[in-house]
Design a protein around this motif. Structure first.
Motif, PDB file in Angstrom:
ATOM      1  N   GLN A  41      59.265  37.749  36.792  1.00 29.72           N
ATOM      2  CA  GLN A  41      59.215  36.928  35.579  1.00 29.72           C
ATOM      3  C   GLN A  41      59.195  35.442  35.927  1.00 29.72           C
ATOM      4  OE1 GLN A  41      61.808  38.050  32.361  1.00 29.72           O
ATOM      5  NE2 GLN A  41      61.901  35.971  31.537  1.00 29.72           N
ATOM      6  N   GLN A  42      59.998  35.056  36.892  1.00 31.44           N
ATOM      7  CA  GLN A  42      60.052  33.648  37.288  1.00 31.44           C
ATOM      8  C   GLN A  42      58.699  33.177  37.821  1.00 31.44           C
ATOM      9  OE1 GLN A  42      62.241  32.538  40.918  1.00 31.44           O
ATOM     10  NE2 GLN A  42      63.405  31.105  39.649  1.00 31.44           N
ATOM     11  N   GLN A  43      58.087  33.994  38.654  1.00 31.82           N
ATOM     12  CA  GLN A  43      56.800  33.595  39.229  1.00 31.82           C
ATOM     13  C   GLN A  43      55.709  33.534  38.163  1.00 31.82           C
ATOM     14  OE1 GLN A  43      55.380  34.743  42.918  1.00 31.82           O
ATOM     15  NE2 GLN A  43      57.327  34.499  43.948  1.00 31.82           N
ATOM     16  N   VAL A  44      55.713  34.492  37.243  1.00 29.92           N
ATOM     17  CA  VAL A  44      54.684  34.503  36.197  1.00 29.92           C
ATOM     18  C   VAL A  44      54.889  33.322  35.245  1.00 29.92           C
ATOM     19  CG1 VAL A  44      53.642  35.834  34.316  1.00 29.92           C
ATOM     20  CG2 VAL A  44      54.403  37.003  36.391  1.00 29.92           C
ATOM     21  N   GLN A  45      56.143  33.015  34.918  1.00 30.48           N
ATOM     22  CA  GLN A  45      56.405  31.860  34.056  1.00 30.48           C
ATOM     23  C   GLN A  45      55.912  30.575  34.706  1.00 30.48           C
ATOM     24  OE1 GLN A  45      60.567  33.490  32.229  1.00 30.48           O
ATOM     25  NE2 GLN A  45      60.317  31.286  32.171  1.00 30.48           N
ATOM     26  N   ARG A  46      56.189  30.425  35.987  1.00 28.65           N
ATOM     27  CA  ARG A  46      55.729  29.223  36.689  1.00 28.65           C
ATOM     28  C   ARG A  46      54.206  29.152  36.702  1.00 28.65           C
ATOM     29  NH1 ARG A  46      59.815  29.030  41.946  1.00 28.65           N
ATOM     30  NH2 ARG A  46      61.624  28.200  40.829  1.00 28.65           N
ATOM     31  N   PHE A  47      53.590  30.299  36.909  1.00 26.09           N
ATOM     32  CA  PHE A  47      52.127  30.336  36.898  1.00 26.09           C
ATOM     33  C   PHE A  47      51.585  29.916  35.531  1.00 26.09           C
ATOM     34  CE2 PHE A  47      48.561  32.881  35.329  1.00 26.09           C
ATOM     35  CZ  PHE A  47      47.538  32.353  36.100  1.00 26.09           C
ATOM     36  N   LEU A  48      52.146  30.474  34.464  1.00 24.25           N
ATOM     37  CA  LEU A  48      51.654  30.172  33.118  1.00 24.25           C
ATOM     38  C   LEU A  48      51.874  28.701  32.766  1.00 24.25           C
ATOM     39  CD1 LEU A  48      52.867  33.391  31.256  1.00 24.25           C
ATOM     40  CD2 LEU A  48      50.492  32.760  31.740  1.00 24.25           C
ATOM     41  N   GLU A  49      52.978  28.142  33.223  1.00 24.90           N
ATOM     42  CA  GLU A  49      53.235  26.720  32.977  1.00 24.90           C
ATOM     43  C   GLU A  49      52.209  25.852  33.699  1.00 24.90           C
ATOM     44  OE1 GLU A  49      57.206  26.192  34.316  1.00 24.90           O
ATOM     45  OE2 GLU A  49      58.079  27.399  32.697  1.00 24.90           O
ATOM     46  N   ALA A  59      49.118  26.870  34.888  1.00 22.23           N
ATOM     47  CA  ALA A  59      47.699  27.213  34.698  1.00 22.23           C
ATOM     48  C   ALA A  59      47.351  27.529  33.253  1.00 22.23           C
ATOM     49  CB  ALA A  59      47.347  28.408  35.581  1.00 22.23           C
ATOM     50  N   GLY A  60      48.232  27.200  32.323  1.00 20.40           N
ATOM     51  CA  GLY A  60      48.065  27.625  30.934  1.00 20.40           C
ATOM     52  C   GLY A  60      46.738  27.278  30.299  1.00 20.40           C
ATOM     53  N   GLN A  61      46.155  26.120  30.625  1.00 17.92           N
ATOM     54  CA  GLN A  61      44.899  25.696  30.005  1.00 17.92           C
ATOM     55  C   GLN A  61      43.713  25.776  30.970  1.00 17.92           C
ATOM     56  OE1 GLN A  61      44.570  24.986  26.736  1.00 17.92           O
ATOM     57  NE2 GLN A  61      46.726  25.540  26.531  1.00 17.92           N
ATOM     58  N   ALA A  62      43.920  26.362  32.132  1.00 18.60           N
ATOM     59  CA  ALA A  62      42.839  26.427  33.121  1.00 18.60           C
ATOM     60  C   ALA A  62      41.698  27.307  32.621  1.00 18.60           C
ATOM     61  CB  ALA A  62      43.371  26.975  34.443  1.00 18.60           C
ATOM     62  N   LEU A  63      40.479  26.938  32.990  1.00 16.83           N
ATOM     63  CA  LEU A  63      39.311  27.712  32.567  1.00 16.83           C
ATOM     64  C   LEU A  63      39.316  29.106  33.178  1.00 16.83           C
ATOM     65  CD1 LEU A  63      36.534  24.965  32.785  1.00 16.83           C
ATOM     66  CD2 LEU A  63      37.608  25.889  30.721  1.00 16.83           C
ATOM     67  N   ASP A  64      39.872  29.213  34.383  1.00 15.85           N
ATOM     68  CA  ASP A  64      39.914  30.520  35.049  1.00 15.85           C
ATOM     69  C   ASP A  64      41.307  31.147  34.945  1.00 15.85           C
ATOM     70  OD1 ASP A  64      41.216  28.715  36.671  1.00 15.85           O
ATOM     71  OD2 ASP A  64      40.350  29.466  38.548  1.00 15.85           O
ATOM     72  N   GLU A  71      41.369  35.075  35.303  1.00 14.40           N
ATOM     73  CA  GLU A  71      41.053  35.517  36.665  1.00 14.40           C
ATOM     74  C   GLU A  71      42.247  35.284  37.589  1.00 14.40           C
ATOM     75  OE1 GLU A  71      39.121  33.749  34.758  1.00 14.40           O
ATOM     76  OE2 GLU A  71      37.094  34.610  34.764  1.00 14.40           O
ATOM     77  N   ARG A  72      42.878  34.125  37.440  1.00 17.17           N
ATOM     78  CA  ARG A  72      44.044  33.816  38.278  1.00 17.17           C
ATOM     79  C   ARG A  72      45.240  34.686  37.897  1.00 17.17           C
ATOM     80  NH1 ARG A  72      44.349  27.384  37.864  1.00 17.17           N
ATOM     81  NH2 ARG A  72      46.308  27.722  38.986  1.00 17.17           N
ATOM     82  N   TYR A  73      45.384  34.959  36.614  1.00 21.50           N
ATOM     83  CA  TYR A  73      46.442  35.862  36.151  1.00 21.50           C
ATOM     84  C   TYR A  73      46.270  37.245  36.785  1.00 21.50           C
ATOM     85  CZ  TYR A  73      48.790  39.083  32.907  1.00 21.50           C
ATOM     86  OH  TYR A  73      49.558  40.091  32.370  1.00 21.50           O
ATOM     87  N   CYS A  74      45.044  37.737  36.806  1.00 21.99           N
ATOM     88  CA  CYS A  74      44.780  39.055  37.395  1.00 21.99           C
ATOM     89  C   CYS A  74      45.063  39.051  38.897  1.00 21.99           C
ATOM     90  CB  CYS A  74      43.334  39.480  37.132  1.00 21.99           C
ATOM     91  SG  CYS A  74      43.003  39.888  35.402  1.00 21.99           S
ATOM     92  N   ARG A  75      44.704  37.953  39.558  1.00 22.23           N
ATOM     93  CA  ARG A  75      45.002  37.860  40.993  1.00 22.23           C
ATOM     94  C   ARG A  75      46.504  37.864  41.233  1.00 22.23           C
ATOM     95  NH1 ARG A  75      40.567  34.158  41.202  1.00 22.23           N
ATOM     96  NH2 ARG A  75      41.955  32.345  41.250  1.00 22.23           N
ATOM     97  N   LEU A  76      47.245  37.146  40.383  1.00 23.50           N
ATOM     98  CA  LEU A  76      48.705  37.128  40.507  1.00 23.50           C
ATOM     99  C   LEU A  76      49.269  38.529  40.283  1.00 23.50           C
ATOM    100  CD1 LEU A  76      51.382  35.513  40.779  1.00 23.50           C
ATOM    101  CD2 LEU A  76      51.318  35.224  38.283  1.00 23.50           C
ATOM    102  N   TYR A  77      48.736  39.225  39.287  1.00 20.83           N
ATOM    103  CA  TYR A  77      49.211  40.587  39.025  1.00 20.83           C
ATOM    104  C   TYR A  77      48.970  41.481  40.240  1.00 20.83           C
ATOM    105  CZ  TYR A  77      50.011  45.120  36.956  1.00 20.83           C
ATOM    106  OH  TYR A  77      50.504  46.384  36.718  1.00 20.83           O
ATOM    107  N   ARG A  78      47.762  41.402  40.792  1.00 17.54           N
ATOM    108  CA  ARG A  78      47.450  42.248  41.952  1.00 17.54           C
ATOM    109  C   ARG A  78      48.340  41.896  43.142  1.00 17.54           C
ATOM    110  NH1 ARG A  78      42.083  41.589  39.967  1.00 17.54           N
ATOM    111  NH2 ARG A  78      41.713  39.833  41.370  1.00 17.54           N
ATOM    112  N   ARG A  79      48.604  40.595  43.311  1.00 13.47           N
ATOM    113  CA  ARG A  79      49.442  40.169  44.433  1.00 13.47           C
ATOM    114  C   ARG A  79      50.869  40.686  44.269  1.00 13.47           C
ATOM    115  NH1 ARG A  79      52.552  35.765  45.602  1.00 13.47           N
ATOM    116  NH2 ARG A  79      51.975  34.554  43.772  1.00 13.47           N
ATOM    117  N   LEU A  80      51.414  40.557  43.067  1.00  9.09           N
ATOM    118  CA  LEU A  80      52.780  41.023  42.829  1.00  9.09           C
ATOM    119  C   LEU A  80      52.849  42.548  42.801  1.00  9.09           C
ATOM    120  CD1 LEU A  80      53.967  38.370  40.220  1.00  9.09           C
ATOM    121  CD2 LEU A  80      54.790  38.662  42.563  1.00  9.09           C
TER     122      LEU A  80
END
Length: 228
Positions: free
Chosen positions: A47-55, A57-62, A65-74
């Motif tokens: 949860q901590q890592q995903v929250q940091r990611f969303l904070e 990359a929240g408005q990023a165009l990709d 895609e980055r969310y999916c990469r984070l999911y696969r990594r975790l």
């Protein structure tokens, strides 16, 4: 900063989580509560890592895609650290869900629309490969990072956006097993069951058309027999 936090390795984060609190805190709980406690700690790490990611990359165009990469990594880190134990696979999903729950309403709207748009693109691509091997397995891989929104408030705006994209696909291509498979795998992501109803209504409509066509053919046959 958030960007740096999002790139921490899960192994390092787990170590910090376990060792970073005083006795009686979360770290001690991990050791004293056995499997359940460790799973809850891993949920917190995710949860901590995903929250940091969303904070970050929240408005990023990709974003997606980055969310999916984070999911696969975790997901990979979960399997590497804990194998296929159900408690940790569940903790992974709960960690993602917990982070998505923290989104503000505007951010949740943005993320849910981006999720629906991304899935539309992926499903469109899969439509083009239906003759090849393994589309069902590929579909499962595509959908897995998004099933975590099941039961969340985020599922409501997601369903709203998803059904608009689904409607466009159905108008362009008609129904297919692929659309049914998506709805089946993501069922709880559609709290109002609008996509299910759309596919069901379309199937009923097609069945009525077939019956009417059959009736017309039977009528033609009857007239021909009468003429003979």
């Amino acid at each position: 900063g958030p960007a740096h936090g999002a790139s921490l390795s899960p192994r390092v984060s787990l170590g910090r989580w376990e060792g970073g609190e005083e006795q009686g805190g979360a770290g001690q709980g991990c050791k004293s509560r056995g499997l359940w406690g460790i799973a809850q700690c891993w949920r917190g790490v995710v949860q901590q890592q995903v929250q940091r990611f969303l904070e970050a990359a929240g408005q990023a165009l990709d974003l997606v895609e980055r969310y999916c990469r984070l999911y696969r990594r975790l997901r990979g880190a979960t399997e590497e650290l804990f194998g296929q134990q159900a408690a940790f696979v569940l903790a992974l999903g709960q960690g993602f869900a917990g982070a998505l729950l923290q989104l503000s309403f505007p951010a949740a709207l943005h993320v849910s629309e981006q999720f629906a748009r991304y899935l539309d693109g992926q499903i469109q691509e899969l439509h083009g490969t239906l003759g090849s091997a393994g589309p069902a397995q590929r579909l499962q891989q595509i959908l897995e990072p998004f099933v975590v929104i099941s039961g969340l408030e985020l599922a409501h705006p997601f369903e709203h956006f998803y059904r608009h994209y689904l409607g466009d696909r159905l108008l362009a291509r008609g129904p297919s097993w692929l659309e049914g498979a998506v709805v089946e795998q993501m069922g709880l992501c559609f709290p109002s069951r609008f996509p299910q109803e759309m596919l069901s209504n379309l199937a009923e409509s097609e069945e009525l058309q077939k019956q009417f066509h059959l009736f017309q053919l039977q009528e033609q046959d009857r007239r021909l027999l009468e003429q003979d």
